[in-house]
Design a protein around this motif. Structure first.
Motif, PDB file in Angstrom:
ATOM      1  N   LEU A 258      30.198 -76.582   4.511  1.00 20.88           N
ATOM      2  CA  LEU A 258      29.104 -75.688   4.317  1.00 20.88           C
ATOM      3  C   LEU A 258      29.470 -74.868   3.281  1.00 20.88           C
ATOM      4  O   LEU A 258      30.209 -74.402   3.112  1.00 20.88           O
ATOM      5  N   GLY A 259      28.247 -74.768   2.369  1.00 20.92           N
ATOM      6  CA  GLY A 259      28.498 -73.808   1.106  1.00 20.92           C
ATOM      7  C   GLY A 259      27.124 -73.016   0.616  1.00 20.92           C
ATOM      8  O   GLY A 259      26.017 -73.851   0.854  1.00 20.92           O
ATOM      9  N   THR A 260      27.296 -71.806   0.337  1.00 22.47           N
ATOM     10  CA  THR A 260      26.146 -71.023  -0.080  1.00 22.47           C
ATOM     11  C   THR A 260      26.249 -69.930  -0.707  1.00 22.47           C
ATOM     12  O   THR A 260      27.440 -69.379  -0.690  1.00 22.47           O
ATOM     13  N   VAL A 261      25.259 -69.230  -1.303  1.00 19.78           N
ATOM     14  CA  VAL A 261      25.284 -68.037  -2.061  1.00 19.78           C
ATOM     15  C   VAL A 261      24.126 -66.993  -1.024  1.00 19.78           C
ATOM     16  O   VAL A 261      23.343 -67.594  -0.652  1.00 19.78           O
ATOM     17  N   LEU A 262      24.692 -66.065  -0.623  1.00 20.19           N
ATOM     18  CA  LEU A 262      23.898 -65.148   0.216  1.00 20.19           C
ATOM     19  C   LEU A 262      24.071 -63.675  -0.042  1.00 20.19           C
ATOM     20  O   LEU A 262      24.889 -63.142  -1.121  1.00 20.19           O
ATOM     21  N   LEU A 263      22.863 -62.752   0.086  1.00 18.23           N
ATOM     22  CA  LEU A 263      22.896 -61.486  -0.112  1.00 18.23           C
ATOM     23  C   LEU A 263      23.021 -60.827   1.194  1.00 18.23           C
ATOM     24  O   LEU A 263      22.839 -61.225   2.390  1.00 18.23           O
ATOM     25  N   SER A 264      23.412 -59.532   1.156  1.00 14.97           N
ATOM     26  CA  SER A 264      23.550 -58.580   2.696  1.00 14.97           C
ATOM     27  C   SER A 264      22.451 -57.804   2.852  1.00 14.97           C
ATOM     28  O   SER A 264      21.712 -57.394   1.950  1.00 14.97           O
ATOM     29  N   GLU A 265      22.112 -57.659   4.109  1.00 19.57           N
ATOM     30  CA  GLU A 265      21.182 -56.688   4.601  1.00 19.57           C
ATOM     31  C   GLU A 265      21.966 -55.407   4.639  1.00 19.57           C
ATOM     32  O   GLU A 265      20.745 -54.392   4.968  1.00 19.57           O
ATOM     33  N   ASN A 266      23.159 -55.211   4.673  1.00 16.94           N
ATOM     34  CA  ASN A 266      23.959 -53.966   4.621  1.00 16.94           C
ATOM     35  C   ASN A 266      23.555 -53.102   3.264  1.00 16.94           C
ATOM     36  O   ASN A 266      24.116 -53.843   2.252  1.00 16.94           O
ATOM     37  N   GLU A 267      22.961 -51.982   3.283  1.00 20.04           N
ATOM     38  CA  GLU A 267      22.869 -51.396   1.932  1.00 20.04           C
ATOM     39  C   GLU A 267      24.286 -50.949   1.100  1.00 20.04           C
ATOM     40  O   GLU A 267      23.948 -51.050  -0.002  1.00 20.04           O
ATOM     41  N   HIS A 268      25.206 -50.979   1.953  1.00 22.64           N
ATOM     42  CA  HIS A 268      26.505 -50.685   1.377  1.00 22.64           C
ATOM     43  C   HIS A 268      26.937 -51.865   0.262  1.00 22.64           C
ATOM     44  O   HIS A 268      27.450 -51.450  -0.858  1.00 22.64           O
ATOM     45  N   HIS A 269      26.488 -52.911   0.546  1.00 29.40           N
ATOM     46  CA  HIS A 269      26.798 -54.147  -0.366  1.00 29.40           C
ATOM     47  C   HIS A 269      25.870 -54.210  -1.510  1.00 29.40           C
ATOM     48  O   HIS A 269      25.865 -55.256  -2.369  1.00 29.40           O
ATOM     49  N   GLY A 270      24.614 -53.570  -1.611  1.00 29.13           N
ATOM     50  CA  GLY A 270      23.777 -53.519  -2.566  1.00 29.13           C
ATOM     51  C   GLY A 270      23.119 -55.057  -2.889  1.00 29.13           C
ATOM     52  O   GLY A 270      22.989 -55.640  -1.845  1.00 29.13           O
ATOM     53  N   LEU A 271      23.057 -55.608  -4.141  1.00 26.68           N
ATOM     54  CA  LEU A 271      22.535 -56.612  -4.632  1.00 26.68           C
ATOM     55  C   LEU A 271      23.883 -57.651  -4.853  1.00 26.68           C
ATOM     56  O   LEU A 271      23.930 -58.308  -5.905  1.00 26.68           O
ATOM     57  N   LYS A 272      25.213 -57.451  -4.240  1.00 25.38           N
ATOM     58  CA  LYS A 272      26.192 -58.251  -4.366  1.00 25.38           C
ATOM     59  C   LYS A 272      26.168 -59.343  -3.800  1.00 25.38           C
ATOM     60  O   LYS A 272      26.282 -59.465  -2.537  1.00 25.38           O
ATOM     61  N   PRO A 273      25.933 -60.559  -4.372  1.00 25.17           N
ATOM     62  CA  PRO A 273      26.133 -61.912  -3.630  1.00 25.17           C
ATOM     63  C   PRO A 273      27.344 -62.255  -3.091  1.00 25.17           C
ATOM     64  O   PRO A 273      28.204 -61.904  -3.570  1.00 25.17           O
ATOM     65  N   MET A 274      27.401 -62.975  -2.068  1.00 20.74           N
ATOM     66  CA  MET A 274      28.876 -63.856  -1.376  1.00 20.74           C
ATOM     67  C   MET A 274      28.552 -65.131  -1.666  1.00 20.74           C
ATOM     68  O   MET A 274      27.634 -65.695  -1.065  1.00 20.74           O
ATOM     69  N   PHE A 275      29.807 -65.560  -2.382  1.00 21.49           N
ATOM     70  CA  PHE A 275      29.786 -67.144  -2.181  1.00 21.49           C
ATOM     71  C   PHE A 275      30.746 -67.553  -0.998  1.00 21.49           C
ATOM     72  O   PHE A 275      31.793 -67.038  -1.001  1.00 21.49           O
ATOM     73  N   ILE A 276      30.433 -68.451  -0.295  1.00 17.60           N
ATOM     74  CA  ILE A 276      31.174 -69.024   0.808  1.00 17.60           C
ATOM     75  C   ILE A 276      31.137 -70.574   1.125  1.00 17.60           C
ATOM     76  O   ILE A 276      30.156 -71.116   0.982  1.00 17.60           O
TER      77      ILE A 276
END
Length: 380
Positions: A258-276
């Motif tokens: 599986l592969g995807t780019v996501l955003l966090s609901e945690n405000e601490h991470h702001g608009l930093k996407p994660m690729f996983i």
């Protein structure tokens, strides 16, 4: 095995051999079955090479590959949760139907049984090309033939689900079954157009009024057909990932990845996407052999590149060999006027080339769409 068994029977292999991996499975499937010295027929909606065709007696090709999209009123939203410290991931998928390929399989059943009748065959063994029958299990074809005929029955099926009794049966497994040719032709509705519960349920329902005329083998283990083919590999490429991104190459058949780019609901991470990227195993699946596939020992070598405004920001080579492992990377904050792109290529051990696995491009205008794909959190 008696001569009558060989003369009356034909093995039909339902196949879609598009990739090198699929062609290899089909080749291995045919070679083992050829030791039975029974006519073999390939039935497909995808063209088969002449090299493969020359290994069998018959080939039925139907270019009309009907796909069921479920209709606008049957859209499905699925979610899947992944938590392996230090990341937590929730993925969602918007899909049309769980049974998109079932009309194509039903037409393959129809085409193959009418072909068998035209060739004066009385019985059909219908199976998928990702079933690699071990030589030591080949006797089970004759065993099923004898068991069915000696019981004065006309077909042999196994239950689709794992159950302990036949009270809860509502479907039969169509990945492998044995049947009198006329029994299927006379009882199956081949004009099915609505797929609320899938092919397996449809076949079971069509045979409800003649349930005393066929054998129903009760499946009580995780591996389908284990009682008849204990040494064989069934459904090696016959499952789906729990979630599949539209940005993944559909020709990559390793359904564990599986592969995807996501955003966090945690405000601490702001608009930093994660690729996983996740190599997912040990899935509980009541109907298919998700954990028994040809991808068990594959290295899964990736080359990952990340670009900002077409300028390479970083690249990395990784290997995801171990089950239930992941690679993840938190990317820079999404800023206005920037264009971001991630590319992940997967090494193909057959062609010895890099195939694209995942591609995604985004800007600040795509934030809401990215959020629809799920979310992540980092427990650091």
């Amino acid at each position: 095995m008696n001569t009558k068994f060989k003369e009356e029977s034909i093995i039909v292999i339902n196949t879609w051999a598009e990739t090198i991996e699929q062609n290899k499975l089909l080749h291995d499937c045919i070679l083992n079955l050829s030791l039975l010295d029974i006519d073999i027929c390939l039935v497909s909606h995808y063209p088969i090479s002449t090299t493969i065709q020359n290994l069998v007696s018959y080939y039925v090709y139907d270019k009309n590959n009907n796909i069921y999209d479920g209709g606008s009123s049957n859209n499905i939203i699925e979610s899947w949760f992944w938590h392996y410290d230090p990341i937590k991931v929730l993925l969602t998928r918007f899909s049309k139907s769980l049974y998109d390929h079932h009309p194509a399989v039903l037409s393959n059943i129809k085409n193959s049984f009418y072909m068998a009748k035209a060739r004066n065959k009385k019985y059909v063994f219908f199976m998928d090309n990702d079933d690699i029958i071990n030589i030591s299990d080949l006797h089970s074809f004759y065993d099923i033939y004898e068991e069915t005929l000696n019981s004065n029955k006309k077909a042999w099926f196994e239950t689709y689900q794992i159950i302990k009794n036949n009270k809860d049966v509502d479907s039969v497994n169509c990945d492998f079954f044995f049947s009198d040719v006329d029994f299927m032709i006379d009882n199956i509705d081949f004009s099915k157009t609505i797929w609320e519960l899938g092919l397996e349920h449809h076949i079971f329902t069509c045979l409800k009024n003649v349930k005393d005329e066929y054998i129903l083998n009760i499946r009580d283990g995780k591996i389908p057909y284990e009682s008849k083919f204990p040494n064989s590999d069934m459904n090696l490429m016959h499952s789906k990932p729990p979630i599949h991104s539209k940005n993944i190459n559909p020709k990559i058949k390793n359904f564990h990845l599986l592969g995807t780019v996501l955003l966090s609901e945690n405000e601490h991470h702001g608009l930093k996407p994660m690729f996983i990227i996740i190599n997912h195993w040990d899935r509980e699946n009541k109907s298919q052999t998700f954990n028994n596939s040809m991808f068990s020992d594959v290295n899964n070598n990736f080359h990952i590149s990340f670009f900002i405004n077409d300028k390479l920001s970083f690249e990395k080579k990784i290997s995801l060999t171990d089950h239930n492992k992941s690679f993840w990377s938190q990317l820079p904050d999404i800023e206005d006027k920037n264009i971001y792109r991630i590319e992940a290529n997967l090494y193909n051990e057959y062609t010895r080339e890099w195939d694209w696995f995942y591609k995604k491009e985004w800007t600040s205008n795509d934030i809401n769409n990215i959020k629809k794909d799920g979310n992540y959190d980092l427990l650091l």
